[in-house]
Design a protein around this motif. Structure first.
Motif, short mmCIF file in Angstrom:
data_model
loop_
_atom_site.label_atom_id
_atom_site.label_comp_id
_atom_site.label_asym_id
_atom_site.label_seq_id
_atom_site.Cartn_x
_atom_site.Cartn_y
_atom_site.Cartn_z
N THR A 14 0.85 -1.18 0.00
CA THR A 14 0.00 0.00 0.00
C THR A 14 0.89 1.24 0.00
N ASP A 15 0.29 2.40 0.12
CA ASP A 15 1.08 3.64 0.18
C ASP A 15 1.95 3.70 1.43
N THR A 16 1.55 2.94 2.46
CA THR A 16 2.26 3.06 3.74
C THR A 16 2.83 1.75 4.29
N HIS A 17 2.41 0.59 3.71
CA HIS A 17 2.81 -0.68 4.31
C HIS A 17 3.12 -1.73 3.25
N ASN A 18 4.01 -2.65 3.62
CA ASN A 18 4.12 -3.92 2.93
C ASN A 18 3.28 -4.92 3.73
N VAL A 19 2.37 -5.63 3.05
CA VAL A 19 1.43 -6.51 3.73
C VAL A 19 1.66 -7.95 3.29
N ILE A 20 1.81 -8.85 4.26
CA ILE A 20 1.94 -10.28 3.99
C ILE A 20 0.60 -10.94 4.28
N ASN A 79 -4.88 -11.10 -6.86
CA ASN A 79 -3.53 -10.56 -6.76
C ASN A 79 -3.19 -10.25 -5.30
N TYR A 80 -3.96 -10.78 -4.37
CA TYR A 80 -3.79 -10.63 -2.92
C TYR A 80 -4.11 -9.22 -2.42
N LYS A 81 -4.49 -8.30 -3.28
CA LYS A 81 -4.82 -6.96 -2.82
C LYS A 81 -6.17 -6.96 -2.12
N PRO A 82 -6.37 -6.00 -1.19
CA PRO A 82 -7.60 -6.01 -0.40
C PRO A 82 -8.86 -5.69 -1.19
N GLN A 83 -8.74 -4.97 -2.31
CA GLN A 83 -9.91 -4.64 -3.11
C GLN A 83 -10.29 -5.84 -3.98
N LYS A 84 -11.33 -6.54 -3.58
CA LYS A 84 -11.74 -7.75 -4.29
C LYS A 84 -12.95 -7.47 -5.17
N PRO A 85 -12.99 -8.10 -6.34
CA PRO A 85 -14.19 -7.94 -7.18
C PRO A 85 -15.41 -8.56 -6.51
N LYS A 86 -16.58 -8.07 -6.87
CA LYS A 86 -17.84 -8.58 -6.31
C LYS A 86 -17.97 -10.08 -6.53
N LEU A 87 -17.39 -10.58 -7.60
CA LEU A 87 -17.46 -12.00 -7.91
C LEU A 87 -16.96 -12.86 -6.76
N PHE A 88 -15.92 -12.40 -6.06
CA PHE A 88 -15.36 -13.20 -4.97
C PHE A 88 -16.38 -13.40 -3.86
N ASP A 89 -17.12 -12.33 -3.53
CA ASP A 89 -18.18 -12.45 -2.52
C ASP A 89 -19.26 -13.41 -2.99
#
Length: 228
Positions: A14-20, A79-89
């Motif tokens: 993200t702009d501020t963190h590396n997230v595992i 792609n492991y990013k927090p913004q998931k498409p509606k399809l995943f839900d």
């Protein structure tokens, strides 16, 4: 006891963190537990107990397959990013038909072309009734004019489709006498669906064209090779 473990790890920035991100799938644990249950010795001979175990196995097999198919789709698109498409839900909320249709829209090779697919369709017919606690009714009919006893039929269409499929596969015999012990979810029938499910899963994982299926392949190998 030596065991094989597989860890799924991804990351994003993200702009501020590396997230595992650590991912724990449910279906490998379901399959490993069912494999232990089905292949162990010393299951009590009680018909009631074994039929109850059959219900549990069938329900959990369907759960594992739904989870696997969902994971294959999401891993392919994620792609492991927090913004998931509606399809995943939608995939996580909706049932087998939606998951199957989504898989077939995502990949060229359709689920219907894989080994043991017809067994999986019948597994889900059976599971859908079992999951809703649908009582099984059989009819035992005798023609008045001739006293000929006809073969036993299940009243519900889904149960009857499963009955005919199991007869076709020589898992059960056609019969003309009803029995509360001789049901469509015996321990032996659940073992048949377990082995068919493994064939189906192995076929799907091998034939799927995604470049992101390595983690799923490794976890299925963990299911096959861990010995209990």
């Amino acid at each position: 006891m030596d065991e094989i473990f597989h860890v799924n790890v991804g990351s994003y920035t993200t702009d501020t963190h590396n997230v595992i991100v650590f991912k724990t799938r449910l279906w490998p644990y379901i399959l490993m537990s069912l494999k232990w249950l089905i292949r162990r010795s010393g299951i009590p001979s009680s018909t009631n107990l074994q039929n109850g175990l059959g219900l549990i196995i069938i329900n959990n097999l369907a759960m594992a397959i739904e989870g696997l198919i969902t994971d294959i789709i999401i891993d392919h698109l994620d792609n492991y990013k927090p913004q998931k498409p509606k399809l995943f839900d939608e995939l996580n909320k909706r049932g087998w038909r939606f998951k199957k249709d989504t898989y077939n829209k995502t990949f060229k090779k359709q689920l219907e072309t894989y080994s043991s697919y017809k067994s999986i369709e019948n597994l889900f017919l059976l599971r859908n009734n079992i999951a809703h606690g649908k009582t099984h009714l059989e009819t035992n009919e005798k023609k008045l004019a001739t006293d000929v006893i006809e073969k036993v039929k299940s009243v519900d269409n889904k149960y009857q489709q499963v009955r005919l499929y199991l007869i076709e596969q020589n898992v059960i015999r056609d019969k003309d006498v009803s029995s509360n012990a001789d049901v469509l979810w015996t321990f032996n029938i659940s073992k048949f669906f377990f082995e068919e499910s493994l064939k189906f899963i192995q076929s799907v994982i091998h034939g799927n064209e995604s470049s992101k299926k390595v983690g799923i392949e490794k976890e299925f190998q963990m299911v096959l090779h861990n010995k209990y």
